[in-house]
Design an enzyme around this catalytic site. Structure first.
Site, mmCIF file in Angstrom:
data_model
loop_
_atom_site.group_PDB
_atom_site.id
_atom_site.type_symbol
_atom_site.label_atom_id
_atom_site.label_comp_id
_atom_site.label_asym_id
_atom_site.label_seq_id
_atom_site.Cartn_x
_atom_site.Cartn_y
_atom_site.Cartn_z
ATOM 1 N N VAL A 104 -17.370 42.329 94.033
ATOM 2 C CA VAL A 104 -16.801 43.235 95.211
ATOM 3 C C VAL A 104 -15.422 43.427 94.730
ATOM 4 O O VAL A 104 -14.692 43.143 94.846
ATOM 5 C CB VAL A 104 -17.256 42.688 96.579
ATOM 6 C CG1 VAL A 104 -16.201 43.386 97.414
ATOM 7 C CG2 VAL A 104 -18.086 42.501 96.608
ATOM 8 N N CYS A 147 -28.243 14.912 74.412
ATOM 9 C CA CYS A 147 -27.396 15.766 73.850
ATOM 10 C C CYS A 147 -27.121 16.819 73.835
ATOM 11 O O CYS A 147 -26.678 17.818 73.350
ATOM 12 C CB CYS A 147 -29.253 15.760 72.157
ATOM 13 S SG CYS A 147 -29.756 16.866 73.264
ATOM 14 N N HIS A 169 -18.993 13.303 101.665
ATOM 15 C CA HIS A 169 -17.681 12.410 102.321
ATOM 16 C C HIS A 169 -18.925 12.337 103.868
ATOM 17 O O HIS A 169 -19.220 12.917 104.333
ATOM 18 C CB HIS A 169 -16.738 12.856 102.164
ATOM 19 C CG HIS A 169 -15.899 13.611 101.294
ATOM 20 N ND1 HIS A 169 -16.448 12.483 99.768
ATOM 21 C CD2 HIS A 169 -16.298 14.825 100.312
ATOM 22 C CE1 HIS A 169 -15.134 13.111 99.200
ATOM 23 N NE2 HIS A 169 -15.157 13.823 99.002
ATOM 24 N N CYS A 216 -36.499 18.991 76.996
ATOM 25 C CA CYS A 216 -36.184 18.649 76.734
ATOM 26 C C CYS A 216 -36.168 16.705 76.435
ATOM 27 O O CYS A 216 -36.527 16.263 77.144
ATOM 28 C CB CYS A 216 -35.103 18.463 78.197
ATOM 29 S SG CYS A 216 -33.512 17.658 78.353
ATOM 30 N N ALA A 261 -20.025 15.974 93.823
ATOM 31 C CA ALA A 261 -21.216 15.976 94.395
ATOM 32 C C ALA A 261 -21.481 14.996 95.665
ATOM 33 O O ALA A 261 -22.679 14.138 95.724
ATOM 34 C CB ALA A 261 -21.667 15.817 93.088
HETATM 35 C C1 LIG Z 1 -12.854 18.785 91.630
HETATM 36 C C2 LIG Z 1 -13.506 19.077 93.325
HETATM 37 C C3 LIG Z 1 -14.263 18.041 94.005
HETATM 38 C C4 LIG Z 1 -14.900 18.116 94.649
HETATM 39 N N1 LIG Z 1 -15.336 16.877 95.307
HETATM 40 C C5 LIG Z 1 -16.563 17.130 96.561
HETATM 41 C C6 LIG Z 1 -16.837 16.505 96.835
HETATM 42 O O1 LIG Z 1 -17.533 15.607 95.963
HETATM 43 N N2 LIG Z 1 -17.705 16.405 98.082
HETATM 44 C C7 LIG Z 1 -17.694 17.625 98.713
HETATM 45 O O2 LIG Z 1 -17.928 17.557 100.349
HETATM 46 N N3 LIG Z 1 -16.797 18.457 98.000
HETATM 47 C C8 LIG Z 1 -16.430 19.297 97.341
HETATM 48 N N4 LIG Z 1 -15.543 19.550 96.686
HETATM 49 C C9 LIG Z 1 -15.769 20.845 97.299
HETATM 50 C C10 LIG Z 1 -16.771 21.896 97.147
HETATM 51 O O3 LIG Z 1 -16.959 22.081 96.237
HETATM 52 C C11 LIG Z 1 -16.477 23.076 97.739
HETATM 53 O O4 LIG Z 1 -16.050 23.119 98.999
HETATM 54 C C12 LIG Z 1 -17.744 24.445 97.583
HETATM 55 O O5 LIG Z 1 -18.342 23.699 96.570
HETATM 56 C C13 LIG Z 1 -17.385 25.761 97.605
HETATM 57 O O6 LIG Z 1 -18.010 25.690 97.479
HETATM 58 P P1 LIG Z 1 -18.219 27.540 98.133
HETATM 59 O O7 LIG Z 1 -19.632 28.429 98.060
HETATM 60 O O8 LIG Z 1 -17.399 28.327 99.156
HETATM 61 O O9 LIG Z 1 -17.200 28.313 96.950
HETATM 62 P P2 LIG Z 1 -17.853 29.021 95.559
HETATM 63 O O10 LIG Z 1 -18.836 28.179 94.926
HETATM 64 O O11 LIG Z 1 -16.452 28.860 94.412
HETATM 65 O O12 LIG Z 1 -18.710 30.321 96.137
HETATM 66 C C14 LIG Z 1 -17.641 31.160 95.815
HETATM 67 C C15 LIG Z 1 -19.225 32.394 94.949
HETATM 68 O O13 LIG Z 1 -18.101 33.514 94.850
HETATM 69 C C16 LIG Z 1 -18.279 34.663 94.282
HETATM 70 N N5 LIG Z 1 -17.092 35.632 94.342
HETATM 71 C C17 LIG Z 1 -15.890 35.549 93.769
HETATM 72 N N6 LIG Z 1 -15.324 36.535 94.060
HETATM 73 C C18 LIG Z 1 -16.221 37.633 93.915
HETATM 74 C C19 LIG Z 1 -16.624 38.683 94.300
HETATM 75 N N7 LIG Z 1 -15.124 40.186 94.587
HETATM 76 N N8 LIG Z 1 -17.635 39.680 94.165
HETATM 77 C C20 LIG Z 1 -19.230 39.007 94.314
HETATM 78 N N9 LIG Z 1 -18.675 37.295 93.992
HETATM 79 C C21 LIG Z 1 -18.105 36.992 94.119
HETATM 80 C C22 LIG Z 1 -18.220 33.182 92.796
HETATM 81 O O14 LIG Z 1 -18.923 33.796 91.297
HETATM 82 C C23 LIG Z 1 -18.963 32.050 93.747
HETATM 83 O O15 LIG Z 1 -20.199 32.701 93.193
HETATM 84 C C24 LIG Z 1 -14.966 19.733 95.138
HETATM 85 C C25 LIG Z 1 -14.390 20.441 94.804
HETATM 86 C C26 LIG Z 1 -13.590 20.656 93.474
HETATM 87 C C27 LIG Z 1 -12.836 21.842 92.898
#
Ligand SMILES: Cc1cc2nc3c(=O)[nH]c(=O)nc-3n(C[C@H](O)[C@H](O)[C@H](O)COP(=O)(O)OP(=O)(O)OC[C@H]3O[C@@H](n4cnc5c(N)ncnc54)[C@H](O)[C@@H]3O)c2cc1C
Length: 482
Positions: A172, A437, A49, A400, A46
């Site tokens: 999908v 909790c 950066h 809560c 969270a």
């Molecule tokens: C440990 C960790 C620490 C991090 N810390 C930071 C940080 O401090 N700051 C920062 O900027 N970034 C951070 N990140 C990176 C950040 O969290 C990600 O870059 C971001 O959340 C990615 O978002 P997204 O929407 O691309 O993927 P996601 O949030 O994974 O969303 C993808 C969505 O697609 C859906 N989906 C997948 N397949 C299908 C399908 N076939 N059909 C329909 N829906 C589907 C999934 O259910 C999901 O909801 C961190 C990541 C991790 C793992």
């Protein structure tokens, strides 16, 4: 039939959806889970950066710095908490001080404002709980902390209010280009058709990409384990404290959260399992050991929960945001590992700009750029509370106890656009169940409210959709009146 289908309602998909909702275009988001923010976007550090980590000239660096700069206005428009608490990369070995200089120079080239290398004394003055071994630190005043749930949910709500449709529980399963020139998406919930597809499927983005392209993609799931500590110790550090980065990432940090907890983590363990979000004792021990190198006497007795998230790591460690070469009108938003959350506003803008040019989109006259968040009772004076309760007595009932969340806030979470339908949906919108909790006391009360407001039976109520039901059947019959 839609103009654009976005696959995935994480922070990337929701940012794209919100930016597209500025235009006269027919957009639908398909999400396999029961709510927004169910993938990586719900389990990360969270941090917004500053942008000194990513390689100079990379898309990651560009979108990180841009996204960071966009965050103040976005947080204001969407009524979500965001704080520029500043970050520090700490050096505890004299011989590694050069590493701070390298980061500083990279940051300057990336356009990060206000960077400063601190001496040991300056660093300790700003953060008295740093390790006694600290030799110096890189300070980035633009580093910030945000609530990843609220950011994602707010962008989705705002997109929805501006006409974007969301289809949950819709996975999908296959994509084909039809003879009509349109994309045909087969899902567990029927077929969808669109002129353009945006693949924002997080760790599944390779699977989705590989459905339409011969140039195969492979995402490695890199797990990060965390410990979350009670608000009692939320002020143990006030900046986000990083170690020096390695080839596995930014390392184990110690940070306050925007809601006043202390967060420690993550590890970086390659697992090749798209659902592998279980923490391990080994991972959590590593978190504690590594965090303790930079911050002394960490109050680990105050851990209230642990969790893990999965980075969508590509071998080349770069965001891939482009039209797929052998699949025209199909846009990948893949490899969105950290700093994806920070970059999300800029990712949304970049994809919307690409589609605007390709489709000749025109801006709507009636785009609503702002969104009002849930009315919070936290921090209200007795007089303000009484006023609120007079208008709506539900704000007089605490559900809560740990987080002091009222029934009024839960009702708001359920009845707003894309409202909560599960315990986690309520939790991520209101924080009911996020406290010490961990929902032990408020779950039954929240279930009563979900039952009453949505007409769900107790057996139908889930923790987070799918088969995560809380109760299965009655163990005792009804007591009949005598
Ligand atoms: C440990 C960790 C620490 C991090 N810390 C930071 C940080 O401090 N700051 C920062 O900027 N970034 C951070 N990140 C990176 C950040 O969290 C990600 O870059 C971001 O959340 C990615 O978002 P997204 O929407 O691309 O993927 P996601 O949030 O994974 O969303 C993808 C969505 O697609 C859906 N989906 C997948 N397949 C299908 C399908 N076939 N059909 C329909 N829906 C589907 C999934 O259910 C999901 O909801 C961190 C990541 C991790 C793992």
């Amino acid at each position: 039939m839609y103009d654009v289908i976005v696959i995935g309602a994480g922070v990337s998909g929701c940012a794209v959806a919100r930016q597209l909702s500025r235009y006269d275009v027919n957009v639908c988001v398909l999400e396999k889970c029961e709510d927004v923010c169910e993938g990586t976007s719900k389990a990360n550090s969270a941090i917004v950066h500053a942008g000194f980590d990513a390689d100079e000239g990379s898309l990651m660096a560009k979108l990180n710095v841009k996204g960071n700069a966009m965050m103040d206005d976005l947080a204001k428009d969407l009524d979500i908490p965001f704080k520029r608490n500043g970050s520090m990369v700490v050096c505890i070995h004299k011989e590694e001080l050069d590493g701070l200089k390298t980061l500083y120079e990279r940051g300057v080239k990336n356009g990060v404002p206000g960077l400063k290398i601190l001496t040991r004394e300056e660093a300790l003055e700003m953060e008295p709980n740093l390790s006694d071994n600290v030799e110096g630190a890189l300070f980035a005043p633009t580093g910030g902390i945000i609530c990843p749930f609220e950011l994602t949910i707010a962008m989705a709500e705002n997109a929805n209010v501006n006409g974007v449709e969301f289809r949950f529980n819709t996975r999908v399963e296959d994509i084909k280009k039809g003879e009509d020139g349109l994309w045909h998406l087969r899902t567990n919930n029927g077929e969808y058709t669109a002129k353009y597809v945006v693949n924002a499927a997080g760790v599944y983005a390779d699977k989705i990409h590989n459905m339409v392209s011969e140039d195969k993609m492979h995402i490695i799931e890199r797990r990060g384990d965390y410990c979350l500590l009670d608000k009692e110790v939320g002020g143990y550090v006030s900046h986000t404290i990083f170690p020096q980065p390695t080839k596995y990432g930014k390392g184990v940090l110690v940070t306050p959260t925007v809601h006043g907890n202390l967060l420690i983590g993550p590890t970086a363990i390659d697992i090749e399992n798209k659902e592998g979000t279980a923490t391990t004792a080994q991972g959590l021990n590593e978190v504690q050991a590594k965090a303790s190198e930079n911050v002394k006497n960490l109050p680990m007795r105050n851990v209230i929960t642990s969790f893990a998230g999965l980075r969508a790591h590509l071998e080349r460690h770069e965001f891939v945001i482009e039209e797929v070469k052998d699949a025209p009108c199909f846009i990948d938003v893949a490899g969105i590992e950290s700093p994806g959350l920070s970059a999300s506003p800029a990712i949304g803008e970049m994809v919307a700009d690409m589609l605007k040019d390709k489709m000749g989109l025109k801006e709507k006259e009636n785009f609503i750029s702002t969104r009002k968040g849930i009315t919070r009772t936290e921090g209200l004076s007795i007089e303000e509370m009484n006023e609120l309760i007079k208008k709506n007595p539900a704000y007089g009932t605490i559900v809560c106890r740990c987080e002091s969340i009222t029934e009024g806030e839960i009702l708001d979470a359920i009845h707003r656009p894309l409202g909560a339908r599960s315990l986690d949906g309520v939790k991520r919108r209101t924080r009911a169940g996020m406290g010490r909790c961990q929902a032990g006391f408020c779950s039954p009360r929240t279930m009563e409210i979900l039952n009453r407001e949505l007409g769900l039976t107790y057996e139908e109520i889930t923790k987070s959709g799918g088969k995560s039901n809380i109760v299965i059947e009655r163990t005792k019959g009804e007591v009949s009146g005598s």
